[in-house]
Write a protein that holds these residues in place. Structure first.
Motif, PDB file in Angstrom:
ATOM      1  N   TRP A  75       6.058  16.106   4.100  1.00  0.00           N
ATOM      2  CA  TRP A  75       5.141  17.212   4.323  1.00  0.00           C
ATOM      3  C   TRP A  75       5.945  18.415   4.798  1.00  0.00           C
ATOM      4  O   TRP A  75       7.063  18.283   5.302  1.00  0.00           O
ATOM      5  CB  TRP A  75       4.112  16.844   5.391  1.00  0.00           C
ATOM      6  CG  TRP A  75       3.050  15.919   4.896  1.00  0.00           C
ATOM      7  CD1 TRP A  75       3.172  14.577   4.700  1.00  0.00           C
ATOM      8  CD2 TRP A  75       1.722  16.263   4.537  1.00  0.00           C
ATOM      9  NE1 TRP A  75       1.990  14.058   4.241  1.00  0.00           N
ATOM     10  CE2 TRP A  75       1.076  15.078   4.132  1.00  0.00           C
ATOM     11  CE3 TRP A  75       1.006  17.449   4.521  1.00  0.00           C
ATOM     12  CZ2 TRP A  75      -0.241  15.051   3.712  1.00  0.00           C
ATOM     13  CZ3 TRP A  75      -0.312  17.426   4.110  1.00  0.00           C
ATOM     14  CH2 TRP A  75      -0.916  16.223   3.709  1.00  0.00           C
ATOM     15  N   TRP A  86     -10.270   8.956  -5.548  1.00  0.00           N
ATOM     16  CA  TRP A  86      -9.274   9.042  -4.484  1.00  0.00           C
ATOM     17  C   TRP A  86      -9.908   9.686  -3.262  1.00  0.00           C
ATOM     18  O   TRP A  86     -10.662  10.643  -3.366  1.00  0.00           O
ATOM     19  CB  TRP A  86      -8.077   9.881  -4.943  1.00  0.00           C
ATOM     20  CG  TRP A  86      -7.334   9.248  -6.067  1.00  0.00           C
ATOM     21  CD1 TRP A  86      -7.584   9.392  -7.401  1.00  0.00           C
ATOM     22  CD2 TRP A  86      -6.248   8.347  -5.967  1.00  0.00           C
ATOM     23  NE1 TRP A  86      -6.712   8.639  -8.129  1.00  0.00           N
ATOM     24  CE2 TRP A  86      -5.870   7.982  -7.281  1.00  0.00           C
ATOM     25  CE3 TRP A  86      -5.538   7.797  -4.905  1.00  0.00           C
ATOM     26  CZ2 TRP A  86      -4.827   7.120  -7.546  1.00  0.00           C
ATOM     27  CZ3 TRP A  86      -4.490   6.943  -5.175  1.00  0.00           C
ATOM     28  CH2 TRP A  86      -4.139   6.600  -6.481  1.00  0.00           C
ATOM     29  N   ASN A  91       7.238  14.298   8.749  1.00  0.00           N
ATOM     30  CA  ASN A  91       6.491  13.125   8.301  1.00  0.00           C
ATOM     31  C   ASN A  91       5.295  12.955   9.228  1.00  0.00           C
ATOM     32  O   ASN A  91       5.323  13.364  10.381  1.00  0.00           O
ATOM     33  CB  ASN A  91       7.357  11.870   8.335  1.00  0.00           C
ATOM     34  CG  ASN A  91       8.491  11.933   7.339  1.00  0.00           C
ATOM     35  OD1 ASN A  91       8.333  12.413   6.221  1.00  0.00           O
ATOM     36  ND2 ASN A  91       9.657  11.465   7.744  1.00  0.00           N
ATOM     37  N   GLU A  95      -7.213  11.671  10.390  1.00  0.00           N
ATOM     38  CA  GLU A  95      -7.640  11.238  11.721  1.00  0.00           C
ATOM     39  C   GLU A  95      -7.301  12.239  12.816  1.00  0.00           C
ATOM     40  O   GLU A  95      -7.856  12.175  13.877  1.00  0.00           O
ATOM     41  CB  GLU A  95      -6.984   9.899  12.061  1.00  0.00           C
ATOM     42  CG  GLU A  95      -7.468   8.770  11.193  1.00  0.00           C
ATOM     43  CD  GLU A  95      -6.822   7.446  11.561  1.00  0.00           C
ATOM     44  OE1 GLU A  95      -5.886   7.438  12.391  1.00  0.00           O
ATOM     45  OE2 GLU A  95      -7.244   6.430  11.024  1.00  0.00           O
ATOM     46  N   LEU A 106      -9.038  11.034   0.825  1.00  0.00           N
ATOM     47  CA  LEU A 106      -8.068  11.328   1.877  1.00  0.00           C
ATOM     48  C   LEU A 106      -8.790  11.245   3.215  1.00  0.00           C
ATOM     49  O   LEU A 106      -9.856  11.825   3.386  1.00  0.00           O
ATOM     50  CB  LEU A 106      -7.481  12.732   1.708  1.00  0.00           C
ATOM     51  CG  LEU A 106      -6.617  12.964   0.484  1.00  0.00           C
ATOM     52  CD1 LEU A 106      -6.187  14.424   0.419  1.00  0.00           C
ATOM     53  CD2 LEU A 106      -5.411  12.052   0.510  1.00  0.00           C
ATOM     54  N   HIS A 107      -8.203  10.524   4.137  1.00  0.00           N
ATOM     55  CA  HIS A 107      -8.802  10.345   5.463  1.00  0.00           C
ATOM     56  C   HIS A 107      -7.855  10.965   6.485  1.00  0.00           C
ATOM     57  O   HIS A 107      -6.721  10.540   6.619  1.00  0.00           O
ATOM     58  CB  HIS A 107      -8.986   8.849   5.742  1.00  0.00           C
ATOM     59  CG  HIS A 107      -9.539   8.573   7.095  1.00  0.00           C
ATOM     60  ND1 HIS A 107     -10.877   8.707   7.388  1.00  0.00           N
ATOM     61  CD2 HIS A 107      -8.945   8.179   8.237  1.00  0.00           C
ATOM     62  CE1 HIS A 107     -11.074   8.389   8.663  1.00  0.00           C
ATOM     63  NE2 HIS A 107      -9.909   8.082   9.187  1.00  0.00           N
ATOM     64  N   MET A 129       0.836  -1.173   0.000  1.00  0.00           N
ATOM     65  CA  MET A 129       0.000   0.000   0.000  1.00  0.00           C
ATOM     66  C   MET A 129       0.891   1.249   0.000  1.00  0.00           C
ATOM     67  O   MET A 129       1.845   1.340   0.748  1.00  0.00           O
ATOM     68  CB  MET A 129      -0.902  -0.003   1.241  1.00  0.00           C
ATOM     69  CG  MET A 129      -1.731   1.236   1.355  1.00  0.00           C
ATOM     70  SD  MET A 129      -3.067   1.152   2.562  1.00  0.00           S
ATOM     71  CE  MET A 129      -2.190   1.400   4.074  1.00  0.00           C
ATOM     72  N   LYS A 130       0.551   2.203  -0.840  1.00  0.00           N
ATOM     73  CA  LYS A 130       1.287   3.456  -0.901  1.00  0.00           C
ATOM     74  C   LYS A 130       0.855   4.365   0.235  1.00  0.00           C
ATOM     75  O   LYS A 130      -0.276   4.305   0.696  1.00  0.00           O
ATOM     76  CB  LYS A 130       1.020   4.166  -2.231  1.00  0.00           C
ATOM     77  CG  LYS A 130       1.640   3.482  -3.409  1.00  0.00           C
ATOM     78  CD  LYS A 130       1.433   4.317  -4.651  1.00  0.00           C
ATOM     79  CE  LYS A 130       2.059   3.659  -5.845  1.00  0.00           C
ATOM     80  NZ  LYS A 130       1.930   4.478  -7.041  1.00  0.00           N
ATOM     81  N   THR A 131       1.771   5.218   0.657  1.00  0.00           N
ATOM     82  CA  THR A 131       1.467   6.172   1.717  1.00  0.00           C
ATOM     83  C   THR A 131       1.874   7.578   1.273  1.00  0.00           C
ATOM     84  O   THR A 131       2.796   7.736   0.491  1.00  0.00           O
ATOM     85  CB  THR A 131       2.171   5.803   3.030  1.00  0.00           C
ATOM     86  OG1 THR A 131       1.825   6.781   4.014  1.00  0.00           O
ATOM     87  CG2 THR A 131       3.657   5.735   2.889  1.00  0.00           C
ATOM     88  N   ILE A 132       1.172   8.566   1.787  1.00  0.00           N
ATOM     89  CA  ILE A 132       1.542   9.958   1.526  1.00  0.00           C
ATOM     90  C   ILE A 132       1.999  10.618   2.821  1.00  0.00           C
ATOM     91  O   ILE A 132       1.966  11.832   2.949  1.00  0.00           O
ATOM     92  CB  ILE A 132       0.375  10.745   0.892  1.00  0.00           C
ATOM     93  CG1 ILE A 132      -0.844  10.788   1.819  1.00  0.00           C
ATOM     94  CG2 ILE A 132       0.029  10.207  -0.464  1.00  0.00           C
ATOM     95  CD1 ILE A 132      -1.912  11.767   1.384  1.00  0.00           C
ATOM     96  N   ASN A 133       2.447   9.838   3.778  1.00  0.00           N
ATOM     97  CA  ASN A 133       2.811  10.345   5.096  1.00  0.00           C
ATOM     98  C   ASN A 133       4.171  11.027   5.152  1.00  0.00           C
ATOM     99  O   ASN A 133       4.491  11.656   6.144  1.00  0.00           O
ATOM    100  CB  ASN A 133       2.773   9.228   6.135  1.00  0.00           C
ATOM    101  CG  ASN A 133       1.366   8.801   6.445  1.00  0.00           C
ATOM    102  OD1 ASN A 133       0.406   9.399   5.989  1.00  0.00           O
ATOM    103  ND2 ASN A 133       1.239   7.739   7.215  1.00  0.00           N
ATOM    104  N   SER A 134       4.980  10.914   4.117  1.00  0.00           N
ATOM    105  CA  SER A 134       6.306  11.521   4.167  1.00  0.00           C
ATOM    106  C   SER A 134       6.362  12.785   3.314  1.00  0.00           C
ATOM    107  O   SER A 134       5.526  13.012   2.444  1.00  0.00           O
ATOM    108  CB  SER A 134       7.362  10.517   3.712  1.00  0.00           C
ATOM    109  OG  SER A 134       7.077  10.093   2.401  1.00  0.00           O
TER     110      SER A 134
END
Length: 77
Positions: A8, A63, A25, A68, A65-66, A1-6
């Motif tokens: 920023w 697409w 991140n 939290e 975006l969630h 699974m790809k992440t967009i957490n890095s």
């Protein structure tokens, strides 16, 4: 699974100048060093995050975006 957490960028305050952005991140807690009491050095204000996303629209996928960890108010542009 790809992440967009890095990769920023983050800064405190409303100003959107091109300087003073910190590379972070996710997950990220911008107030983790604030004291736990009502002292004057406790920052209450705006924290801004930004990241450019490049999405290939040619495959016709949806697409989502969630987020939290939004505290009170969030604006997405």
């Amino acid at each position: 699974m790809k992440t967009i957490n890095s990769n920023w960028s983050f800064k405190l305050g409303k100003k959107s100048d091109k300087v003073d952005w910190q590379r972070i991140n996710l997950p990220h807690s911008w107030n983790k060093t604030d004291p736990f009491d009502e002292e004057k050095d406790y920052y209450r204000g705006i924290g801004r995050y930004k990241r450019k996303l490049e999405i290939d629209k040619s495959d016709n996928r949806k697409w989502f975006l969630h987020f939290e960890g939004v505290n009170q108010i969030a604006k997405f542009m």
